[in-house]
Design an enzyme around this catalytic site. Structure first.
Site, PDB file in Angstrom:
ATOM      1  N   LEU A 141      23.437 -11.232  70.009  1.00 19.01           N
ATOM      2  CA  LEU A 141      22.319 -12.097  70.377  1.00 19.01           C
ATOM      3  C   LEU A 141      21.467 -11.335  71.369  1.00 19.01           C
ATOM      4  O   LEU A 141      21.992 -10.698  72.280  1.00 19.01           O
ATOM      5  CB  LEU A 141      22.812 -13.401  71.022  1.00 19.01           C
ATOM      6  CG  LEU A 141      23.322 -14.522  70.117  1.00 19.01           C
ATOM      7  CD1 LEU A 141      23.652 -15.754  70.962  1.00 19.01           C
ATOM      8  CD2 LEU A 141      22.333 -14.890  69.021  1.00 19.01           C
ATOM      9  N   ASP A 142      20.155 -11.419  71.204  1.00 14.27           N
ATOM     10  CA  ASP A 142      19.249 -10.750  72.123  1.00 14.27           C
ATOM     11  C   ASP A 142      19.437 -11.274  73.548  1.00 14.27           C
ATOM     12  O   ASP A 142      19.876 -12.405  73.763  1.00 14.27           O
ATOM     13  CB  ASP A 142      17.797 -10.979  71.702  1.00 14.27           C
ATOM     14  CG  ASP A 142      17.408 -10.160  70.492  1.00 14.27           C
ATOM     15  OD1 ASP A 142      18.145  -9.221  70.151  1.00 14.27           O
ATOM     16  OD2 ASP A 142      16.366 -10.476  69.878  1.00 14.27           O
ATOM     17  N   PHE A 143      19.060 -10.455  74.498  1.00 14.80           N
ATOM     18  CA  PHE A 143      19.099 -10.805  75.915  1.00 14.80           C
ATOM     19  C   PHE A 143      18.449 -12.163  76.183  1.00 14.80           C
ATOM     20  O   PHE A 143      18.996 -12.999  76.908  1.00 14.80           O
ATOM     21  CB  PHE A 143      18.380  -9.700  76.699  1.00 14.80           C
ATOM     22  CG  PHE A 143      18.101  -9.998  78.143  1.00 14.80           C
ATOM     23  CD1 PHE A 143      19.113  -9.981  79.085  1.00 14.80           C
ATOM     24  CD2 PHE A 143      16.798 -10.269  78.562  1.00 14.80           C
ATOM     25  CE1 PHE A 143      18.857 -10.239  80.431  1.00 14.80           C
ATOM     26  CE2 PHE A 143      16.527 -10.522  79.904  1.00 14.80           C
ATOM     27  CZ  PHE A 143      17.568 -10.508  80.830  1.00 14.80           C
ATOM     28  N   THR A 145      17.824 -14.677  74.071  1.00 18.48           N
ATOM     29  CA  THR A 145      18.268 -15.783  73.218  1.00 18.48           C
ATOM     30  C   THR A 145      19.539 -16.407  73.762  1.00 18.48           C
ATOM     31  O   THR A 145      20.467 -15.710  74.173  1.00 18.48           O
ATOM     32  CB  THR A 145      18.501 -15.288  71.781  1.00 18.48           C
ATOM     33  OG1 THR A 145      17.316 -14.655  71.295  1.00 18.48           O
ATOM     34  CG2 THR A 145      18.857 -16.437  70.855  1.00 18.48           C
TER      35      THR A 145
END
Length: 323
Positions: A141-143, A145
């Site tokens: 998961l992106d930073f 998100t």
């Protein structure tokens, strides 16, 4: 200083360093206390302040901007991960990842109190660690998100879950707040996405890789918080059928409804977070071919895990006149 005792004293010292007045400090403390399901998370709130202080010292934002953000959008102070699914037999653990938290920090931590999901989950569930101490995350998961992040407690469980992601046998559901009111209620975006040399921004291009995102409008309304108060926005459910980098963010910007708080694709530097949340994840039932379970073709039904929208299902972000 309005509190001179632990546990909130360090949080207040950081507010002091940001130049937050005493009345605003009291409001911030009240917010942290009221939002707590159990004990107030002063450590997390202090870390959020330290992140703002780092931004000010790095000239990413001004101290005035930091104070405005805390006053207008105190939800920024929340940083509390939670276990949302656990199955010892299958060897799977899912956590609700907060926004603006990295999975790991191979180059080291940046600001005081910064936390990584690897550090937190290794402490909460040591069984997820490999022999060399790394947590067995099976996807990314992106930073920015938040939401469902899955880890495994064994090599077999990690291989099973990772293959489900790789072979697109898992279903993912995201929630997002987007600018504007889409003219459609349901829509499928198939614009191709090309990886660029810019680390934090991809682009739509005919020469890019094939992508597909399904979008459903859940609600339309007007944003509550300044500086976007009164701005039209919509809550949407997003289902990615491919896994390109920044796919949901790029696709929503491409159709003219960029995600609220997305600096890279909406140019929004005034909202405290990117409103993209991994709300639910469903994996196919494992079988003996996955090295899990007992005799039989499969072990039970699909595996489902949910991370609720917080706070309050995002209802607080809309004005009452919204529908």
């Amino acid at each position: 200083m309005i509190l001179a005792y632990a546990p909130g004293s360090h949080f207040l010292r950081l507010l002091d360093r940001l130049g937050v007045c005493e009345a605003a400090q009291q409001r911030a403390c009240t917010h942290v206390s009221r939002r707590a399901a159990a004990a107030p998370d002063w450590e997390g709130a202090a870390a959020r302040c330290a992140q703002l202080l780092h931004g000010v010292e790095s000239s990413i934002l001004t101290a005035h901007d930091a104070r405005l953000l805390l006053a207008r959008q105190p939800e920024y102070l929340c940083r509390r991960p939670a276990i949302v699914y656990e199955d010892d037999a299958l060897g799977l653990v899912a956590v609700d990842k907060p926004f603006d938290v990295k999975l790991s920090a191979p180059k080291g931590l940046v600001w005081e109190g910064e936390m990584t999901m690897q550090y937190w989950l290794a402490a909460e569930r040591p069984c997820t660690r490999t022999a060399d101490g790394h947590v067995r995350f099976v996807h990314n998961l992106d930073f920015a998100t938040s939401g469902v992040l899955l880890a495994a407690t064994s090599h077999e469980a990690a291989a099973y879950a990772a293959s489900a992601f790789r072979e697109r046998r898992c279903d993912k559901l995201y929630a997002a707040l987007v600018f504007g009111w889409p003219e459609w209620d349901t829509h499928t975006v198939t614009a191709r996405i090309q990886v660029t040399r810019r680390r934090f921004r991809q682009k739509v291009s005919p020469s890019g890789k094939a992508c597909r995102t399904d979008a459903i409008v859940a609600a339309r309304g007007w944003l509550r918080y300044a500086p976007h108060r009164g701005t039209r926005a919509a809550a949407v459910w997003l289902t990615p059928h491919t896994g390109r980098r920044h796919q949901l963010r790029v696709h929503m910007a491409h159709v003219g409804h960029a995600i609220v708080g997305d600096y890279s694709y909406a140019g929004d530097v005034q909202t405290y977070r990117t409103f993209l949340h991994a709300a639910a994840l469903r994996l196919p039932p494992p079988s003996l071919v996955d090295g899990l379970g007992a005799e039989g073709a499969s072990m039970g039904g699909p595996i489902e895990m949910i991370a609720p929208l917080a706070p309050d299902g995002w209802r607080d972000f809309f004005l009452d006149r919204g529908a």
